[in-house]
Design an enzyme around this catalytic site. Structure first.
Site, PDB file in Angstrom:
ATOM      1  N   ASN A  84       0.836  -1.191   0.000  1.00 13.19           N
ATOM      2  CA  ASN A  84       0.000   0.000   0.000  1.00 13.19           C
ATOM      3  C   ASN A  84       0.879   1.254   0.000  1.00 13.19           C
ATOM      4  O   ASN A  84       2.099   1.178  -0.051  1.00 13.19           O
ATOM      5  CB  ASN A  84      -0.954  -0.036   1.198  1.00 13.19           C
ATOM      6  CG  ASN A  84      -2.278   0.639   0.903  1.00 13.19           C
ATOM      7  OD1 ASN A  84      -2.323   1.663   0.240  1.00 13.19           O
ATOM      8  ND2 ASN A  84      -3.357   0.054   1.405  1.00 13.19           N
ATOM      9  N   HIS A 114      23.789   0.906  11.238  1.00 10.09           N
ATOM     10  CA  HIS A 114      24.951   1.748  11.524  1.00 10.09           C
ATOM     11  C   HIS A 114      25.573   1.297  12.836  1.00 10.09           C
ATOM     12  O   HIS A 114      24.885   0.793  13.721  1.00 10.09           O
ATOM     13  CB  HIS A 114      24.526   3.220  11.624  1.00 10.09           C
ATOM     14  CG  HIS A 114      23.889   3.729  10.381  1.00 10.09           C
ATOM     15  ND1 HIS A 114      24.618   4.208   9.329  1.00 10.09           N
ATOM     16  CD2 HIS A 114      22.590   3.804   9.996  1.00 10.09           C
ATOM     17  CE1 HIS A 114      23.798   4.570   8.349  1.00 10.09           C
ATOM     18  NE2 HIS A 114      22.552   4.332   8.738  1.00 10.09           N
ATOM     19  N   GLY A 141      -0.265  -1.485   9.113  1.00 11.18           N
ATOM     20  CA  GLY A 141       0.198  -0.131   8.831  1.00 11.18           C
ATOM     21  C   GLY A 141       1.192   0.409   9.839  1.00 11.18           C
ATOM     22  O   GLY A 141       1.068   0.196  11.034  1.00 11.18           O
ATOM     23  N   THR A 164      11.975  -6.475  15.867  1.00 15.27           N
ATOM     24  CA  THR A 164      13.419  -6.477  16.125  1.00 15.27           C
ATOM     25  C   THR A 164      13.995  -7.886  16.181  1.00 15.27           C
ATOM     26  O   THR A 164      15.211  -8.050  16.197  1.00 15.27           O
ATOM     27  CB  THR A 164      13.738  -5.768  17.453  1.00 15.27           C
ATOM     28  OG1 THR A 164      13.065  -6.447  18.515  1.00 15.27           O
ATOM     29  CG2 THR A 164      13.301  -4.312  17.414  1.00 15.27           C
ATOM     30  N   LYS A 165      13.114  -8.903  16.245  1.00 21.97           N
ATOM     31  CA  LYS A 165      13.547 -10.307  16.327  1.00 21.97           C
ATOM     32  C   LYS A 165      12.695 -11.143  15.382  1.00 21.97           C
ATOM     33  O   LYS A 165      11.594 -10.742  14.991  1.00 21.97           O
ATOM     34  CB  LYS A 165      13.383 -10.829  17.748  1.00 21.97           C
ATOM     35  CG  LYS A 165      14.267 -10.124  18.765  1.00 21.97           C
ATOM     36  CD  LYS A 165      14.133 -10.788  20.124  1.00 21.97           C
ATOM     37  CE  LYS A 165      14.783 -10.099  21.237  1.00 21.97           C
ATOM     38  NZ  LYS A 165      15.991  -9.666  21.413  1.00 21.97           N
ATOM     39  N   ARG A 179       5.925  -8.674  19.759  1.00 24.37           N
ATOM     40  CA  ARG A 179       5.892  -9.939  20.515  1.00 24.37           C
ATOM     41  C   ARG A 179       4.726 -10.778  20.010  1.00 24.37           C
ATOM     42  O   ARG A 179       3.715 -10.252  19.549  1.00 24.37           O
ATOM     43  CB  ARG A 179       5.686  -9.668  22.004  1.00 24.37           C
ATOM     44  CG  ARG A 179       6.847  -8.959  22.636  1.00 24.37           C
ATOM     45  CD  ARG A 179       6.623  -8.845  24.155  1.00 24.37           C
ATOM     46  NE  ARG A 179       7.646  -8.010  24.723  1.00 24.37           N
ATOM     47  CZ  ARG A 179       7.462  -6.749  25.122  1.00 24.37           C
ATOM     48  NH1 ARG A 179       6.284  -6.179  25.017  1.00 24.37           N
ATOM     49  NH2 ARG A 179       8.464  -6.061  25.611  1.00 24.37           N
TER      50      ARG A 179
END
Length: 184
Positions: A84, A114, A141, A164-165, A179
């Site tokens: 989208n 970084h 979204g 993040t995992k 989670r």
């Protein structure tokens, strides 16, 4: 034998993003997505042709404008892919997206990273980690996928999540950090 900055980038080691070859390749991609983003919605065939020059596809797909990426050639999308409005894919490493994947508005996929150490960061060096999204996935979204994550098959990611995992197969996951809420 000297290893190119592009090869370093794709291997996930420190590389110089200011390398002349990489700058030219990013400019090529930016010109293509600029052209795509400035087509009329009714120019469906022109849009598809531009995207096929930019990203690798295995079948039917649709991406709404605006769309942004770094190189394009590191993005591979499967059959029946839909992104989208305002999708951003920083593809300094491979982004592999499976079949039947839906991205809601403002989904951001970041392979670029970084250094945490300020001295290393100020040196201008960057690194990257690939991202994989399985089959039959819906990403809500405003979700952000961080470098190196893998999302399994048959997954729903709730809106506004920061992944993040890795997320395993057959789950609903959401939140910041993302989670698992429940199994499907």
């Amino acid at each position: 034998m000297t290893i190119s900055e592009k090869d370093k980038m794709l291997e996930g080691v420190f590389y110089d993003a200011g390398d002349e070859e990489l700058v030219k390749e990013r400019e090529y991609a930016r010109n293509l997505f600029f052209e795509f983003n400035h087509t009329k919605p009714s120019e469906k065939e022109k849009r598809k042709e531009i995207l096929q020059r930019l990203i690798r596809t295995k079948g039917s797909f649709h991406i709404e404008a605006p769309f942004y990426c770094d190189y394009g050639y590191n993005i591979e999308v499967g059959e029946n892919f839909y992104a989208n409005f305002n999708c951003i894919i920083l593809d300094v490493n491979k982004v592999k997206i499976g079949d039947n994947v839906l991205l809601a508005p403002n989904v951001q996929i970041y392979t670029a990273a970084h250094p945490i150490d300020p001295t290393e960061r100020l040196s201008g060096k960057e690194f990257s980690k690939p991202i994989t999204i399985g089959d039959n996935v819906w990403i809500g979204g405003g979700t952000i996928l961080c470098p190196g994550v893998n999302i399994g098959n048959n997954v729903t990611i709730g809106a506004g999540s920061v992944v993040t995992k890795d997320i395993p197969n057959n789950v609903v996951a959401l939140g910041n950090p993302c989670r698992i809420l429940r199994e499907i």
